[in-house]
Every structure is written in C-alpha cells, then in structure tokens.
Design a protein around this motif. Structure first.
Motif, PDB file in Angstrom:
ATOM      1  N   ASP A 155       0.833  -1.212   0.000  1.00  0.00           N
ATOM      2  CA  ASP A 155       0.000   0.000   0.000  1.00  0.00           C
ATOM      3  C   ASP A 155       0.867   1.262   0.000  1.00  0.00           C
ATOM      4  O   ASP A 155       0.588   2.233  -0.717  1.00  0.00           O
ATOM      5  CB  ASP A 155      -0.912   0.016   1.234  1.00  0.00           C
ATOM      6  N   LYS A 159       1.277   4.655  -2.423  1.00  0.00           N
ATOM      7  CA  LYS A 159       1.027   5.967  -1.817  1.00  0.00           C
ATOM      8  C   LYS A 159       2.193   6.925  -2.036  1.00  0.00           C
ATOM      9  O   LYS A 159       1.990   8.118  -2.299  1.00  0.00           O
ATOM     10  CB  LYS A 159       0.769   5.797  -0.321  1.00  0.00           C
ATOM     11  N   LYS A 315      -7.672   2.714  -2.252  1.00  0.00           N
ATOM     12  CA  LYS A 315      -8.224   3.656  -1.285  1.00  0.00           C
ATOM     13  C   LYS A 315      -9.212   4.591  -1.980  1.00  0.00           C
ATOM     14  O   LYS A 315      -8.990   5.041  -3.112  1.00  0.00           O
ATOM     15  CB  LYS A 315      -7.097   4.475  -0.635  1.00  0.00           C
ATOM     16  N   ASN A 316     -10.308   4.881  -1.317  1.00  0.00           N
ATOM     17  CA  ASN A 316     -11.343   5.796  -1.822  1.00  0.00           C
ATOM     18  C   ASN A 316     -12.066   5.278  -3.065  1.00  0.00           C
ATOM     19  O   ASN A 316     -12.745   6.051  -3.746  1.00  0.00           O
ATOM     20  CB  ASN A 316     -10.754   7.188  -2.116  1.00  0.00           C
ATOM     21  N   SER A 317     -11.892   3.983  -3.371  1.00  0.00           N
ATOM     22  CA  SER A 317     -12.614   3.382  -4.506  1.00  0.00           C
ATOM     23  C   SER A 317     -13.120   2.013  -4.074  1.00  0.00           C
ATOM     24  O   SER A 317     -12.464   0.994  -4.317  1.00  0.00           O
ATOM     25  CB  SER A 317     -11.707   3.251  -5.734  1.00  0.00           C
ATOM     26  N   PRO A 318     -14.278   1.966  -3.400  1.00  0.00           N
ATOM     27  CA  PRO A 318     -14.792   0.703  -2.869  1.00  0.00           C
ATOM     28  C   PRO A 318     -14.907  -0.382  -3.931  1.00  0.00           C
ATOM     29  O   PRO A 318     -15.376  -0.127  -5.048  1.00  0.00           O
ATOM     30  CB  PRO A 318     -16.174   1.083  -2.322  1.00  0.00           C
TER      31      PRO A 318
END
Length: 356
Positions: A155, A159, A315-318
């Motif tokens: 991850d 990032k 992240k931020n995209s289910p």
C-alpha cells in the motif's frame, strides 16, 4: 639481508610514488563522475568492476600475493565509488525500520556494509524519509515464506510512488532470548513483533506464555535487556542476543526451518540494468467482466512468465483493486511488449526492476 631501516626507506619511497599515482587516479575518477552525471549513468557498474579485477589480477603472477592484490583492487574501487558519490551528492544513506539487531538491519547489512544507516520507528516513516530525500534507499520486508505478504508495504509503495531497485532474501532464525542468568522455566511473558509470534507458533503453543506484541524483535530484545527481569523473554536472532547482551534460552524456535523473509530495497526512481531478470508491475482494470483475466491472458499470450500476483484494495474506490505482479525477464528487453499491455488498463506502471 637488508637492515630494517633500509627496508623502511624503500617502503617510504614506494609510498611516495603511490601517493602521486593516487592523486592522479582520483583526478581521472572525478572526470568519470562528471561524465556519468551528464549521461545519467549509475555510479556502480558491477560488470565493469568484475572485468577490471579479472584483467588486472592477472598482472600479479606471485600466487601468494594475488588474493591480496584483488582485495587492494576492490578497496580502490570502493574508494573511487565513494569519491564519485561525494562529487555527485550521492553519499548513500540507507533507511530501515527498527534498531540495530532487527531483521531489516541484518538484511541490509548483507548488502550495505559501510553506508550511513538511519533507523525509523515504522514502515511509513521510511517511505516519508525517502520522499523527503533524508535517505537514498530504504530496506523493508515485503514477504515471509511462512506467514505471507507484509501488505502494508505494498500500500505504501503506491502511496509514495516508490520503486523496487533490489531484493534481499534473509533466512530467519528465531530464538527465545532472556536476560543473563535466566532459565527457560523463569519466562512468563514474551515480547516480539507479531510476525515473530506467528512464525514460532509450534514452539509457543501450550506453554502458557503471555504474548505481548511490540514494535519489532530487536526493540523487544532491547526492552527486556533494559528492565533486566528474568520472567520476561523476547524472540530474536542470535545477533540480536549478542548486541543486547542476552542469553539464548531456546534455539531455532521457528515453526519452519526454511523460514525466509524477502526485503525490498526502495528508491525514488526506476533503475534498470542488463543483469536484472525480474520486473514488478502495478495495475488496475476498469472493473468490468473479464478485464482481469484479459490482462493476465496477455502476459501468457506474449510469452511472459508471471511469478506472483497480489491484490490490494484501492483507497477511496470501494470494491476496486490494484494488482502487483512479478514478471520474469529484463525490462529493457520486454518493454515494447509490456507497453502493449499497458494500453489496455485503467492504470499501469512498472514499479520495480531487480535481479533474483
């Protein structure tokens, strides 16, 4: 036989000539550094160094001296690299999570013998330091042969836009450590990173120890050394025991004898050379039916061997994922083919090139 004073006089004259040659050599090295800077070449060229050593060592015919001359050449090259790095502002600082004695520390010492080391409390701190150019490279674990992936670091790769530039594999030998004079029967509590507990489950099962998760194995060892309590133990390596003056109460408590951890060396840019035979790519699809199987099928269609695949949620995209795939081959050779596959994805990036 010559007297000692005569021999020392001869040595002094030779040293004087060597000093002049050293200065002359380093002036040429400075020119090489500036050329490499203008052409964006890497300072270290292992293939070139190997050729130089093989060629020059043949000039020493005395078999007694040959191995010492090889060491002399290696020392010269190390000094030359260090001088080039200082000219280019690349004096290497290596970051890692933990403290001396941690497995990250032991892994990096197999590759970085003399570089300046900086330790950080957690994985993300190492990525932040790399981004802020406090360090040139970082060494972090990514996979254990028994417990699997260290997912946090995948991850963080995405990032912080870091790249894998090398891989280090370290055989992990866990031991139960205690303070001087303690016995196995004294131990009531054990401190370790959670991975240490997971990798030693068979030994720990049924013994009634209170398992206390801690930052890492080396910090655990340092802690019990400082409090000096015979009832407290730590899981760690033999090297860690030596560093923190602890006794080994039980050796090789790994559940699996072949317990090995893979560490990645991360940098701020992708580095490719002809010796590399592994590529790491990251990609995400449009989340449509058949998208993933289509991409994976392309690797097979183009004859690229896929060695492993891992997925992490975006992240931020289910319900969307990023996939990390390790490929066999050299990126410079496979680049045209990989670019064809890249065109068909929502996101696609080569994030690593290294040698197995």
């Amino acid at each position: 036989m010559k007297k000692l004073d005569q021999l020392r006089t001869e040595i002094n004259k030779i040293d004087e000539e060597m000093a002049k040659l050293f200065v002359k050599r380093m002036e040429v090295v400075e020119g090489i550094a500036k050329y490499k800077q203008s052409t964006e070449m890497e300072v270290l060229d292992l293939a070139r160094e190997k050729v130089v050593i093989e060629k020059n060592s043949k000039r020493v015919t005395d078999k007694r001296l040959k191995k010492y001359y090889i060491k002399f050449l290696e020392g010269n090259m190390k000094i030359s690299r260090s001088f080039q790095e200082s000219i280019l502002g690349l004096d290497k600082v290596v970051g890692y999570q933990g403290i001396p004695g941690s497995f990250s520390y032991l892994a990096l010492k197999t590759k970085y013998k003399d570089e300046l080391l900086k330790s950080y409390q957690n994985f993300e701190d190492v990525f932040t330091a790399l981004k802020n150019k406090e360090i040139e490279v970082g060494v972090l674990p990514i996979e254990n042969s028994y417990t699997g992936d260290i997912t946090d670091n995948f991850d963080l790769m995405k990032k912080y836009n870091a790249y894998i530039i090398d891989i280090i594999e370290l055989k992990i030998d866990h031991n139960l450590l205690g303070v001087k004079g303690s016995k196995l029967s004294d131990i009531k509590e054990i401190y370790s990173h959670v991975q240490g507990f997971k990798q030693s489950q068979t030994f720990l099962k049924g013994r009634g120890y209170k398992e206390i998760p801690y930052y890492n194995t080396a910090i655990s060892a340092k802690y019990i050394s400082e409090i000096n309590d015979v009832t407290k133990g730590a899981i760690g390596s033999a090297e860690t025991a030596e560093i923190y003056n602890l006794d080994i109460l039980a050796k090789n408590i790994n559940t699996h004898e072949d317990n090995t951890t893979k560490f990645m060396v991360i940098g701020n840019k992708l580095i490719v050379n002809k010796e590399h035979n592994r590529i790491m790519v990251a990609f995400s699809t449009y989340n449509k039916s058949g998208d993933l199987s289509s991409v994976l099928g392309k690797f097979s269609e183009y004859g690229i061997n896929m060695l492993s695949i891992k997925s992490r949620p975006l992240k931020n995209s289910p319900w969307e994922y990023i996939f990390f795939v390790e490929l066999e081959g050299n990126y410079e050779i496979l680049k045209p083919t990989i670019e064809k596959i890249e065109e068909k994805n929502k996101y696609f990036e080569v994030i690593g090139s290294y040698e197995k």
